[in-house]
Design an enzyme around this catalytic site. Structure first.
Site, PDB file in Angstrom:
ATOM      1  N   CYS A 117     -23.722  66.025  -0.289  1.00  0.00           N
ATOM      2  CA  CYS A 117     -25.117  66.807   0.788  1.00  0.00           C
ATOM      3  C   CYS A 117     -23.640  68.196   1.435  1.00  0.00           C
ATOM      4  O   CYS A 117     -24.372  69.743   1.858  1.00  0.00           O
ATOM      5  CB  CYS A 117     -25.251  66.777   1.967  1.00  0.00           C
ATOM      6  SG  CYS A 117     -23.861  65.969   2.889  1.00  0.00           S
ATOM      7  N   CYS A 169     -24.154  73.254  -0.595  1.00  0.00           N
ATOM      8  CA  CYS A 169     -24.154  73.824   1.122  1.00  0.00           C
ATOM      9  C   CYS A 169     -22.955  75.115   0.207  1.00  0.00           C
ATOM     10  O   CYS A 169     -22.588  75.656  -0.493  1.00  0.00           O
ATOM     11  CB  CYS A 169     -23.185  73.797   2.128  1.00  0.00           C
ATOM     12  SG  CYS A 169     -23.057  75.007   3.385  1.00  0.00           S
ATOM     13  N   ASP A 175     -11.487  61.746  16.119  1.00  0.00           N
ATOM     14  CA  ASP A 175     -12.705  60.836  15.751  1.00  0.00           C
ATOM     15  C   ASP A 175     -12.042  59.368  16.081  1.00  0.00           C
ATOM     16  O   ASP A 175     -12.715  58.427  14.956  1.00  0.00           O
ATOM     17  CB  ASP A 175     -11.898  60.643  13.956  1.00  0.00           C
ATOM     18  CG  ASP A 175     -13.534  60.297  13.482  1.00  0.00           C
ATOM     19  OD1 ASP A 175     -14.593  60.264  13.519  1.00  0.00           O
ATOM     20  OD2 ASP A 175     -13.077  59.993  11.803  1.00  0.00           O
TER      21      ASP A 175
END
Length: 385
Positions: A256, A260, A146
């Site tokens: 979000c 899920c 990352d």
């Protein structure tokens, strides 16, 4: 990072199933799943990135644009790469993080940031795997976590580790949405895994959960509207249109991810390193509003939170204070009207406008607005009712 062997030792690996060997080593290091992708398997993700940048959806994240060609094709980043080894590391929470947001007197910190900095943890593990693989296979390797222009998510889907959900994050049948990704690039030719298919179906729970409507369409995000972007990446004042929707989120947003349905298969992180730290576990706002730079560094040493530094963090805490309705936070907000940072002063004005009475706000506006040198802070005074 690049790790090179001192001498090729390909003979030692002759006849070995390199793919199987490296996968076993990855799992032995404590990663949860592993897969292998051909660097060319990134497919249309590169074109999607170009469209994302052209629309301006990246906001302040100029680093995305600066290395777009390398992100769009791993072979531009490193022409010698022949295979990409993708790994996951679970950071699943003990419980659904959303109910914790009900306490408006505390700041809500994203689940991934409640433990030690994942960059340090994953990179150390990947380096150990990469060194062993390089010595065994006689091949060159590079490790990425990352911090380099690598599109890990489409590569991980190509490696069979999950699929990019409608919220653009990777979803796994084994880990739900709660996991980190890391990558090892190598010159070795390894057998690629079967790509994972999209399993979202007609579900739009993640899109519906977004407080700021950051998804113009499925699989497409406007980062400029995303709370994670606004509280972490964004360097300026947070737009008035987003402040109430941010609520008490002071570092990132889990809405979000938490929404899920595949999280029913998620696993709690078993290792101590990802257990909540007192410093970052939804701390009281009154403590955060009193942090100077030194106290901020001390409190969040070893945490991902430290990357945004004190001024941006206190800016976020002031947004949360303004949304709290807690009059006990008014004195701290008042003190920060005179902070050295315009970023802090501006949000302090907004917080006071939400917590203070009309008489107090009138006196403050008369006293301070004409003396303010920063244009963005003056705008906050002008907006104060």
């Amino acid at each position: 990072m690049r790790i090179l062997t001192s001498e090729p030792v390909r003979a030692a690996a002759a006849g070995d199933n390199l793919s199987g060997v490296v996968k076993a080593r990855v799992l032995a290091e404590g990663f949860d799943t592993v897969g292998i992708a051909d660097p060319a398997a990134i497919g249309g993700a590169g074109e999607g990135l170009i469209g994302f940048l052209a629309a301006g959806f990246h906001g302040d994240m100029g680093w995305l644009e600066a290395n777009a060609d390398k992100r769009a094709d791993p072979r531009v980043l490193w022409p010698e790469v022949r295979s990409v080894i993708l790994v996951t590391l679970n950071y699943g929470p003990d419980d659904d993080p959303r109910p914790a947001r009900a306490d408006a007197s505390r700041g809500a910190v994203s689940v991934y940031a409640k433990g030690a900095d994942y960059h340090d943890i994953i990179k150390a593990k990947l380096k150990a795997v990469a060194r062993d693989f390089a010595d065994m296979a006689g091949e060159d390797v590079k490790v990425f976590v990352d911090t380099a222009p690598v599109m890990e998510k489409p590569l991980a889907q190509a490696a069979g580790l999950g699929w990019q959900g409608k919220h653009t994050n990777l979803v796994s049948r084994d880990l739900g949405s709660w996991f980190f990704l890391g990558a090892i690039f190598t010159t070795a030719r390894l057998a690629p895994d079967t790509p994972e298919r999209d399993r979202c179906g007609t579900c739009c729970a993640c899109l519906d959960a977004c407080p700021t409507r950051a998804f113009p369409e499925p699989h497409r995000i406007d980062a400029r509207r995303c709370i994670s972007y606004l509280t972490i990446e964004h360097k300026g004042q947070i737009g008035p249109e987003f402040r109430e929707a941010i609520g008490n989120r002071i570092y990132g947003c889990d809405e979000c991810l938490a929404a899920c349905p595949w999280n029913k298969f998620a696993q709690k992180a078993s290792e101590v390193r990802f257990h909540a730290r007192d410093a970052a576990d939804n701390p009281p706002l009154h403590e955060l509003l009193r942090l100077d730079a030194a106290a901020f560094r001390a409190r969040f040493a070893g945490s991902p939170v430290k990357r945004i530094k004190r001024d941006r963090f206190v800016r976020n805490a002031l947004v949360a204070a303004g949304n709290s309705g807690d009059q006990a936070l008014l004195d701290d907000a008042l003190r920060l009207i005179c902070d050295d940072s315009p970023l802090v002063r501006g949000m302090a004005v907004w917080a006071v406008s939400r917590l203070g009475g009309l008489e107090l706000k009138s006196k403050l506006k008369e006293r301070y607005s004409s003396e303010e040198k920063d244009a963005t802070v003056r705008e906050e005074w002008e907006r104060m009712p």
